[in-house]
Enzyme design. Structure first.
Site, PDB file in Angstrom:
ATOM      1  CD  GLU A 191      46.026  36.814  42.142  1.00  0.00           C
ATOM      2  OE1 GLU A 191      45.066  36.228  41.621  1.00  0.00           O
ATOM      3  OE2 GLU A 191      45.911  37.907  42.723  1.00  0.00           O
ATOM      4  CD  GLU A 342      47.574  41.580  40.426  1.00  0.00           C
ATOM      5  OE1 GLU A 342      46.363  41.415  40.696  1.00  0.00           O
ATOM      6  OE2 GLU A 342      48.206  40.850  39.658  1.00  0.00           O
ATOM      7  CD  GLU A 390      41.083  40.507  34.494  1.00  0.00           C
ATOM      8  OE1 GLU A 390      42.082  40.583  33.754  1.00  0.00           O
ATOM      9  OE2 GLU A 390      41.152  40.248  35.701  1.00  0.00           O
TER      10      GLU A 390
HETATM   11  C1  GAL Z   1      44.115  39.400  40.231  1.00  0.00           C
HETATM   12  C2  GAL Z   1      44.962  38.980  39.042  1.00  0.00           C
HETATM   13  C3  GAL Z   1      45.048  40.076  38.009  1.00  0.00           C
HETATM   14  C4  GAL Z   1      43.682  40.623  37.727  1.00  0.00           C
HETATM   15  C5  GAL Z   1      43.056  41.102  39.001  1.00  0.00           C
HETATM   16  C6  GAL Z   1      41.689  41.713  38.842  1.00  0.00           C
HETATM   17  O1  GAL Z   1      43.708  38.308  40.995  1.00  0.00           O
HETATM   18  O2  GAL Z   1      46.262  38.641  39.468  1.00  0.00           O
HETATM   19  O3  GAL Z   1      45.641  39.557  36.835  1.00  0.00           O
HETATM   20  O4  GAL Z   1      42.897  39.638  37.138  1.00  0.00           O
HETATM   21  O5  GAL Z   1      42.924  40.006  39.875  1.00  0.00           O
HETATM   22  O6  GAL Z   1      41.176  42.123  40.086  1.00  0.00           O
END
Ligand code: GAL
Length: 711
Positions: A191, A342, A390
């Protein structure tokens, strides 16, 4: 790569096994002669055409645990993991000392469980040894603060020094895994997000401008720098803009940012391609909920084999139209199927309130992705790290390593993906209608919105929603894409129209297309300077009319015409006609005096087609009438037709069969009548006259036959 045959690997319940046997009996003819590559040119024929997967971080767990995780993944029908994208400190613990053996072992174990691997290059999170020894590789924000270690995305995307380190680790990975049979692709970084405002980047911006304009005279003229004494005598006088700069400078800076991310990416593509087999694809996962605008998604994906994006809901429930539109947007970047690299297993950790998707909604969301052209859906993440930023994010298994409640829903999706893979192989959404967007236009409006409530995405969705509700597939594409296949092209906010773009659009119309321009179209040229023809710039003459004045609205203006009556908010343009055959479709009612009884929409036949200009942001019901009129005028043919409220129909077309995905996003059961000749892909190919879809329920039907063993 050695994938287990579907029969061995699919959901194991006796009922579904029976269904599967019926499916084999039903799917007879081979329909492999299709022209749609699944993974771009580098398609790996051994990889299933529809994949479910997850982001897996083996470096965060003892190796003794890996097998248990992979077994649970296999049990859930996961066939792909993405690994490595934040593992730099484990892969290269100190400068030039590489440790890739653990990754090789993780890949072998994944293979044992019939799970393919996408390797993420770790360049989004540089290790502490690197940034402490080379602080110049850290980014500087617009306020002049240099980033520190401890998060991610702290690197300077333009730093030549940083790129040397990136290329070194990426080359090591590619040399080691570029021929690995289980590695099917690469994701570069993660990203791409923030640019840098350091002095080195500023110098690179000056060099970029010099290459583009050659002389300061031509730059000064393009940006009208006589205004406010902005005239530049030396390249190094030009600022690296943050906000409120000259519109020409701001637009060029955005293009510079796009080009700089592209060259950041290019360095890694070259490092990978030097070693990797062509069957391994290269992508990057695009974030920002799809609609992010830090850089131009069309430019970045130009150098990639496939596009992929990260599809998150955040707080609340799935916004069906927005999310569907973002899939269509992602499909439009390369005009081919894409991956969802994702998505959330239930919930995220970064929304104001991190609500969880309702039971069934995760499945509806996965199938929506597939219906709109995704060939893979990967959950972020498999299991939360015990520590790190996270910890609260949704995952498939808990800290104890046993499944969380969402696991079973995802396992069912995986089982159904296996059942549907053969039918979906070689299919993609095919649209008669396109919505065109350009980053130039988006940026130009956002630099000077003129009305703080002006909502470009909201307006795009007002054009998009009626089409989807009527069952049409919609492509969302760049304005310079080939348009000849479309009956109708909508351009809701095409603010920047250069002469070249006007020629391209006009050729489409001359050949029989219907182009509907929306508000603010054609106000600017490619330098973000005002077009002297007024709006829509070079298209004023063919339109046979123009915008006399625009008005930012803080209230409601009435509007009425042949297509109905309604209201206008946000923006109203007072149009005029100059050609006798330009027809006024709507007029404003009484409001500020200037707009009273003035044209709000005009339309004119041109060549074999038609140009229409709608200068107002209409209320959704009236917009629906406009879209329905335009679709009828353009001869757009019905695809599946309208279905029950809350049910989404998606269509993927293959060489000689068509797959329909029905998703009930509503909260109550919905009835869908089916035409004859459709077969139920998830239930043994049975034919049905109608289906009753439970709330969040999904059905997949196909016309005709396909190769049941195709994957
Ligand atoms: C995305 C990111 C991931 C993780 C995810 C959590 O934006 O690419 O690594 O952080 O968010 O929702």
């Amino acid at each position: 790569m050695n994938f287990a045959p579907v029969e061995k690997n699919r959901r194991a319940s006796p009922t579904s096994r029976r269904r599967y046997e019926k499916l084999i009996a039903f799917a007879v003819a081979a329909l492999l002669a299709t022209s749609f590559p699944v993974y771009g040119q580098n398609a790996d024929p051994n990889v299933p055409s529809l994949l479910l997967g997850a982001a897996w971080y083996p470096e965060q767990w003892p190796e003794s645990r890996w097998e248990a995780d992979l077994q649970l993944m296999e049990d859930a029908h996961l066939h792909v993991v993405r690994v490595g994208e934040f593992a730099w400190s484990t892969l290269e613990p100190s400068q030039g000392h590489y440790n890739l053996d653990w990754l090789a072992r993780a890949i072998r174990l994944a293979e044992k469980h019939h799970i393919a691997v996408v390797i993420g290059t770790p360049t989004d999170a540089p290790p502490a040894w690197l940034t402490s020894a080379h602080p110049e590789t850290l980014r500087v924000d617009a306020d002049g603060h240099r980033a520190e270690h401890g998060g991610r995305r702290q690197f300077n995307y333009a730093s030549p020094e940083y790129r040397v380190f990136c290329v070194a680790i990426v080359a090591q990975l590619a040399r080691r895994f570029g021929h690995d049979p289980d590695v099917i692709g690469w994701q570069i970084g993660n990203e791409y997000t923030d640019e840098s405002f350091d002095t080195g980047t500023r110098r690179l911006f000056h060099e970029w401008l010099q290459r583009k304009y050659k002389t300061l005279d031509s730059l000064n003229s393009a940006w009208t720098t006589a205004y406010w004494s902005q005239t530049y005598d030396r390249w190094d006088e030009i600022p690296l803009p943050t906000a409120g700069g000259n519109p020409g400078l701001l637009l060029d800076h955005k293009r510079f940012v796009s080009d700089t991310w592209r060259s950041f990416q290019r360095a890694q593509i070259d490092a990978i391609r030097k070693y990797a087999e062509p069957r391994q694809f290269i992508t990057t996962n695009i974030g920002g909920l799809g609609w992010s605008d830090n850089w131009d998604h069309y430019e970045i994906t130009r150098d990639l084999d496939i596009a992929s994006w990260d599809d998150y809901v955040g707080e609340g429930s799935l916004n069906v139209a927005r999310n569907g539109a973002m899939h269509d947007f992602a499909r439009g970047w390369k005009r081919q199927n894409f991956w969802v690299m994702e998505t959330q297993p239930g919930s995220v950790n970064w929304a104001p309130i991190n609500t969880t998707l309702d039971r069934g909604e995760t499945s509806a969301m996965a199938w929506q992705a597939v219906g709109h052209g995704a060939d893979a859906v990967l959950y972020w993440q498999w299991r939360d790290a015990l520590n790190g930023q996270e910890q609260y994010h949704g995952a498939l298994v808990g800290p104890d390593g046993t499944p969380l409640p969402i696991y079973s829903e995802i396992r069912d999706i995986g089982g159904d993906f296996e059942l549907a893979a053969a039918a979906l192989k070689g299919t993609k959404p095919m649209a008669q209608v396109a919505i065109v967007v350009t980053y130039d236009s988006r940026w130009a409006i956002d630099f000077q919105p003129h009305n703080k409530n002006y909502d470009q995405l909201g307006i795009l969705l007002d054009y998009y929603r009626p089409l989807r509700d009527a069952g049409y597939t919609v492509d969302i594409i760049g304005a310079d894409a080939p348009l000849d296949g479309y009956k109708l092209v909508l351009a809701p906010d095409l603010n920047v129209i250069s002469k070249d773009l006007a020629t391209h659009l006009l050729a489409y119309v001359q050949q029989g297309g219907h182009l509907l321009l929306g508000p603010r179209s054609g106000m600017k040229d490619e330098h973000n300077a005002l077009n002297v023809e007024r709006q829509p710039g070079p298209l004023v003459a063919p339109l046979g009319g123009r915008v006399e004045q625009y008005y930012a609205l803080d209230g409601i203006v009435p509007v009425a015409g042949a297509l109905g009556t309604g209201t206008v908010t946000q923006w109203a343009e007072q149009l005029s006609t100059s050609a006798p055959d330009a027809e006024v479709m709507f007029r404003y009612g009484k409001s500020n005096g200037w707009l009273d009884n003035q044209p709000a929409m005009i339309s004119r036949p041109v060549g074999r087609g038609r140009i229409s200009y709608l200068g107002a942001v209409l209320n959704p019901d009236l917009m629906r009438q406009v879209i329905s009129w335009a679709a009828t005028d353009a001869g757009v043919q019905a695809e599946f037709g309208q279905v029950a409220n809350g049910v989404e129909v998606c269509r993927r077309v293959g060489g000689s069969h068509t797959v329909y995905v029905f998703i009930n996003h509503g909260h109550t059961q919905a009835h869908v009548a089916l035409p004859s000749g459709l077969h139920d892909v998830l239930h043994g190919g049975e034919s049905a006259k109608a289906i009753d879809l439970a709330a969040q329920g999904v059905a997949v039907f196909t016309t005709g036959t396909y190769e049941s063993k195709a994957r």
